[in-house]
Design an enzyme around this catalytic site. Structure first.
Site, PDB file in Angstrom:
ATOM      1  N   ASP A  28       0.659  -1.286   0.020  1.00  0.00           N
ATOM      2  CA  ASP A  28       0.192  -0.052   0.142  1.00  0.00           C
ATOM      3  C   ASP A  28       0.960   1.288  -0.026  1.00  0.00           C
ATOM      4  O   ASP A  28       1.966   1.089   0.689  1.00  0.00           O
ATOM      5  CB  ASP A  28      -0.894  -0.176   1.102  1.00  0.00           C
ATOM      6  CG  ASP A  28      -2.056   1.131   1.221  1.00  0.00           C
ATOM      7  OD1 ASP A  28      -2.384   1.295   0.025  1.00  0.00           O
ATOM      8  OD2 ASP A  28      -2.498   1.274   2.013  1.00  0.00           O
ATOM      9  N   ASN A  30       1.352   3.395  -2.895  1.00  0.00           N
ATOM     10  CA  ASN A  30       1.559   3.722  -4.248  1.00  0.00           C
ATOM     11  C   ASN A  30       0.964   5.227  -4.689  1.00  0.00           C
ATOM     12  O   ASN A  30       1.989   6.010  -5.316  1.00  0.00           O
ATOM     13  CB  ASN A  30       1.151   2.601  -5.373  1.00  0.00           C
ATOM     14  CG  ASN A  30       1.784   1.475  -5.237  1.00  0.00           C
ATOM     15  OD1 ASN A  30       2.844   1.093  -4.728  1.00  0.00           O
ATOM     16  ND2 ASN A  30       1.451   0.450  -6.031  1.00  0.00           N
ATOM     17  N   GLY A  31      -0.063   5.138  -4.368  1.00  0.00           N
ATOM     18  CA  GLY A  31      -0.806   6.639  -4.873  1.00  0.00           C
ATOM     19  C   GLY A  31      -0.339   7.879  -4.020  1.00  0.00           C
ATOM     20  O   GLY A  31       0.015   8.805  -4.890  1.00  0.00           O
ATOM     21  N   ARG A  41      -1.142   9.031 -10.187  1.00  0.00           N
ATOM     22  CA  ARG A  41      -1.222   7.905  -9.280  1.00  0.00           C
ATOM     23  C   ARG A  41      -0.684   6.723  -9.812  1.00  0.00           C
ATOM     24  O   ARG A  41      -0.201   5.890  -9.109  1.00  0.00           O
ATOM     25  CB  ARG A  41      -2.652   7.712  -8.591  1.00  0.00           C
ATOM     26  CG  ARG A  41      -3.354   8.738  -7.992  1.00  0.00           C
ATOM     27  CD  ARG A  41      -4.715   8.140  -7.342  1.00  0.00           C
ATOM     28  NE  ARG A  41      -4.806   7.026  -6.835  1.00  0.00           N
ATOM     29  CZ  ARG A  41      -4.256   6.658  -5.454  1.00  0.00           C
ATOM     30  NH1 ARG A  41      -4.093   7.580  -4.647  1.00  0.00           N
ATOM     31  NH2 ARG A  41      -4.447   5.500  -4.799  1.00  0.00           N
ATOM     32  N   HIS A  45       1.859   3.365  -9.029  1.00  0.00           N
ATOM     33  CA  HIS A  45       2.019   1.892  -9.278  1.00  0.00           C
ATOM     34  C   HIS A  45       2.901   1.554 -10.055  1.00  0.00           C
ATOM     35  O   HIS A  45       3.423   0.306  -9.899  1.00  0.00           O
ATOM     36  CB  HIS A  45       0.613   1.663  -9.884  1.00  0.00           C
ATOM     37  CG  HIS A  45      -0.529   2.182  -9.239  1.00  0.00           C
ATOM     38  ND1 HIS A  45      -0.971   1.882  -7.719  1.00  0.00           N
ATOM     39  CD2 HIS A  45      -1.766   3.000  -9.303  1.00  0.00           C
ATOM     40  CE1 HIS A  45      -1.831   2.135  -7.325  1.00  0.00           C
ATOM     41  NE2 HIS A  45      -2.525   3.035  -8.184  1.00  0.00           N
ATOM     42  N   ARG A  79     -12.340   2.266  -7.846  1.00  0.00           N
ATOM     43  CA  ARG A  79     -11.478   3.534  -8.025  1.00  0.00           C
ATOM     44  C   ARG A  79     -11.857   4.190  -9.312  1.00  0.00           C
ATOM     45  O   ARG A  79     -12.624   3.674 -10.180  1.00  0.00           O
ATOM     46  CB  ARG A  79      -9.948   3.127  -8.073  1.00  0.00           C
ATOM     47  CG  ARG A  79      -9.675   2.682  -6.579  1.00  0.00           C
ATOM     48  CD  ARG A  79      -8.251   2.419  -6.514  1.00  0.00           C
ATOM     49  NE  ARG A  79      -7.792   2.221  -5.242  1.00  0.00           N
ATOM     50  CZ  ARG A  79      -6.569   2.425  -4.613  1.00  0.00           C
ATOM     51  NH1 ARG A  79      -5.691   2.685  -5.471  1.00  0.00           N
ATOM     52  NH2 ARG A  79      -6.427   1.939  -3.320  1.00  0.00           N
ATOM     53  N   LEU A 139      10.989 -19.967  -5.476  1.00  0.00           N
ATOM     54  CA  LEU A 139      10.047 -19.158  -4.566  1.00  0.00           C
ATOM     55  C   LEU A 139       8.511 -19.373  -5.407  1.00  0.00           C
ATOM     56  O   LEU A 139       8.336 -19.258  -6.499  1.00  0.00           O
ATOM     57  CB  LEU A 139      10.316 -17.828  -4.410  1.00  0.00           C
ATOM     58  CG  LEU A 139       9.566 -16.796  -3.905  1.00  0.00           C
ATOM     59  CD1 LEU A 139       9.692 -16.745  -2.243  1.00  0.00           C
ATOM     60  CD2 LEU A 139       9.564 -15.439  -4.400  1.00  0.00           C
ATOM     61  N   ARG A 195      -4.550  -2.093   9.032  1.00  0.00           N
ATOM     62  CA  ARG A 195      -5.753  -2.540   8.650  1.00  0.00           C
ATOM     63  C   ARG A 195      -5.506  -3.881   7.757  1.00  0.00           C
ATOM     64  O   ARG A 195      -4.512  -3.682   6.984  1.00  0.00           O
ATOM     65  CB  ARG A 195      -7.031  -1.698   8.272  1.00  0.00           C
ATOM     66  CG  ARG A 195      -6.665  -1.148   7.155  1.00  0.00           C
ATOM     67  CD  ARG A 195      -8.012  -0.340   6.709  1.00  0.00           C
ATOM     68  NE  ARG A 195      -7.662   0.800   5.627  1.00  0.00           N
ATOM     69  CZ  ARG A 195      -7.592   1.990   5.832  1.00  0.00           C
ATOM     70  NH1 ARG A 195      -7.770   2.602   7.201  1.00  0.00           N
ATOM     71  NH2 ARG A 195      -7.190   2.746   5.038  1.00  0.00           N
TER      72      ARG A 195
HETATM   73  C1  IPE Z   1      -5.318  -2.679  -0.050  1.00  0.00           C
HETATM   74  O1  IPE Z   1      -5.154  -1.205  -0.199  1.00  0.00           O
HETATM   75  C2  IPE Z   1      -5.307  -3.299  -1.354  1.00  0.00           C
HETATM   76  C3  IPE Z   1      -4.104  -3.392  -2.111  1.00  0.00           C
HETATM   77  C4  IPE Z   1      -2.922  -3.002  -1.730  1.00  0.00           C
HETATM   78  C5  IPE Z   1      -4.093  -4.151  -3.235  1.00  0.00           C
HETATM   79  P1  IPE Z   1      -6.165  -0.468  -0.172  1.00  0.00           P
HETATM   80  O2  IPE Z   1      -5.410   1.118  -0.587  1.00  0.00           O
HETATM   81  O3  IPE Z   1      -7.031  -0.711  -1.304  1.00  0.00           O
HETATM   82  O4  IPE Z   1      -7.120  -0.347   1.114  1.00  0.00           O
HETATM   83  P2  IPE Z   1      -7.807   0.854   1.973  1.00  0.00           P
HETATM   84  O5  IPE Z   1      -8.784   1.503   0.921  1.00  0.00           O
HETATM   85  O6  IPE Z   1      -6.888   1.923   2.526  1.00  0.00           O
HETATM   86  O7  IPE Z   1      -8.377  -0.064   3.160  1.00  0.00           O
HETATM   87  C1  IPE Z   2      -1.602   0.237  -3.465  1.00  0.00           C
HETATM   88  O1  IPE Z   2      -1.431   1.643  -3.292  1.00  0.00           O
HETATM   89  C2  IPE Z   2      -1.878  -0.506  -4.596  1.00  0.00           C
HETATM   90  C3  IPE Z   2      -3.296  -0.616  -5.061  1.00  0.00           C
HETATM   91  C4  IPE Z   2      -4.433  -0.548  -4.128  1.00  0.00           C
HETATM   92  C5  IPE Z   2      -3.502  -1.014  -6.295  1.00  0.00           C
HETATM   93  P1  IPE Z   2      -2.634   2.582  -3.248  1.00  0.00           P
HETATM   94  O2  IPE Z   2      -2.855   2.671  -4.742  1.00  0.00           O
HETATM   95  O3  IPE Z   2      -3.716   2.225  -2.324  1.00  0.00           O
HETATM   96  O4  IPE Z   2      -1.865   3.860  -2.601  1.00  0.00           O
HETATM   97  P2  IPE Z   2      -2.462   4.765  -1.865  1.00  0.00           P
HETATM   98  O5  IPE Z   2      -2.923   3.964  -0.301  1.00  0.00           O
HETATM   99  O6  IPE Z   2      -3.430   5.658  -2.300  1.00  0.00           O
HETATM  100  O7  IPE Z   2      -1.374   5.823  -1.339  1.00  0.00           O
HETATM  101 MG    MG Z   3      -4.169   2.282  -0.502  1.00  0.00          MG
END
Ligand code: IPE
Ligand code: IPE
Ligand code: MG
Length: 263
Positions: A28, A30-31, A41, A45, A79, A139, A195
């Site tokens: 989590d 990346n965005g 964003r 990724h 999204r 692996l 979480r």
């Molecule tokens: C969980 O991250 C899913 C992945 C990393 C692929 P999210 O960014 O979707 O989770 P929430 O919405 O913050 O709980």
């Molecule tokens: C996790 O990074 C990757 C995916 C859910 C695909 P996020 O895209 O959720 O990144 P944040 O949480 O918005 O920074």
């Molecule tokens: Mg996220």
């Protein structure tokens, strides 16, 4: 079972409990990584794919036998459309680029998640990645894509019912999408949130949890080593007392339904 990975009853510790046999990661952040750099964003990724490549190699080097990563959740379809389509393009491109390298490195790739409804190019990319790496032994890499822990429990229950078997813990466990690997010893979530977001709800019952404030694109070898070191310091008790765990001879009295060896 490949790789000498033995399916353990949920309450059994790995043999030498220092390096986790199975690591699972919610990748989590990346965005936020991209937004902080004023980038779209999807650029985050893209950087996340590089981070995953580095992490896979680091896990191979450290003797981790299975790595499960959360790449796209059942809920991530909600999204914005441009982010979802950017992620799908990224997956197709990454598979084409990375699979030869993964194959050469001895990585066995599995996609875990709901496959129906995926576009033909995604389904083909997934099938090719799995076929090209099927006999690899260093692996097991489980890429959880269009995955949710609740989906897994529901599909496992449906499978057990269709087989005409009773809905026992053992039958459900065997029908789960990750039945080819033991439960994760360590679940890491990067990005600062604490979480599970619908990741491995069944399999993480006795996993050690590690939360890192690093955003996934920044999660490097040193950050992985920090998580592995924290894992090595944990005492896993599986419901027993500390004194029992210290006595290596103390057997785990497991409910028969949970112990595949007794089934
Ligand atoms: C969980 O991250 C899913 C992945 C990393 C692929 P999210 O960014 O979707 O989770 P929430 O919405 O913050 O709980
Ligand atoms: C996790 O990074 C990757 C995916 C859910 C695909 P996020 O895209 O959720 O990144 P944040 O949480 O918005 O920074
Ligand atoms: Mg996220």
């Amino acid at each position: 079972m490949s790789l000498g990975l033995k399916k353990r009853a949920q309450t059994q510790a790995p043999p030498a409990a220092v390096v986790p046999q199975h690591v699972a990661i919610v990748m989590d952040g990346n965005g936020r990584w991209a937004t902080r750099r004023l980038l779209p964003r999807v650029a985050g990724h893209k950087q996340g794919v590089d981070s995953l490549r580095r992490c896979v190699k680091a896990c191979v080097d450290r003797g981790v036998a299975a790595l499960s990563v959360f790449a796209f959740s059942s809920e991530n379809w909600n999204r914005p459309a441009d982010e979802v389509s950017g992620l799908m393009d990224l997956l197709v491109g990454a598979l084409a680029r990375e699979v030869p390298r993964l194959a050469a490195d001895g990585v066995q790739v599995h996609f875990i998640g709901e496959r129906s409804g995926l576009s033909a190019r995604i389904a083909e990319g997934i099938a090719q990645a799995e076929a090209a790496t099927r006999s690899n032994q260093r692996l097991v890499l489980n890429i959880c894509f269009n995955y949710g822990g609740r989906w897994d429990m529901a599909q496992a229950a449906a499978k057990v019912v269709a087989q005409g078997l009773p809905l026992t813990e053992l039958n459900l466990d065997r029908a789960m999408a990750l039945a080819h690997v033991p439960d994760p010893d360590l679940v890491i979530r990067t990005g600062g949130e604490q979480r599970l977001s619908n990741f491995l709800l069944w399999q993480s019952a006795y996993s050690e949890l590690f939360f890192s404030d690093k955003l996934w694109p920044e999660f490097d070898e040193a950050a992985l080593d920090e998580a592995l070191a924290a894992f090595a310091r944990r005492e896993r008790r599986f419901g027993q007392t500390s004194a029992q765990r210290a006595d290596a001879a103390a057997p785990l009295a497991e409910p028969a339904a949970l112990n595949p060896a007794s089934a």
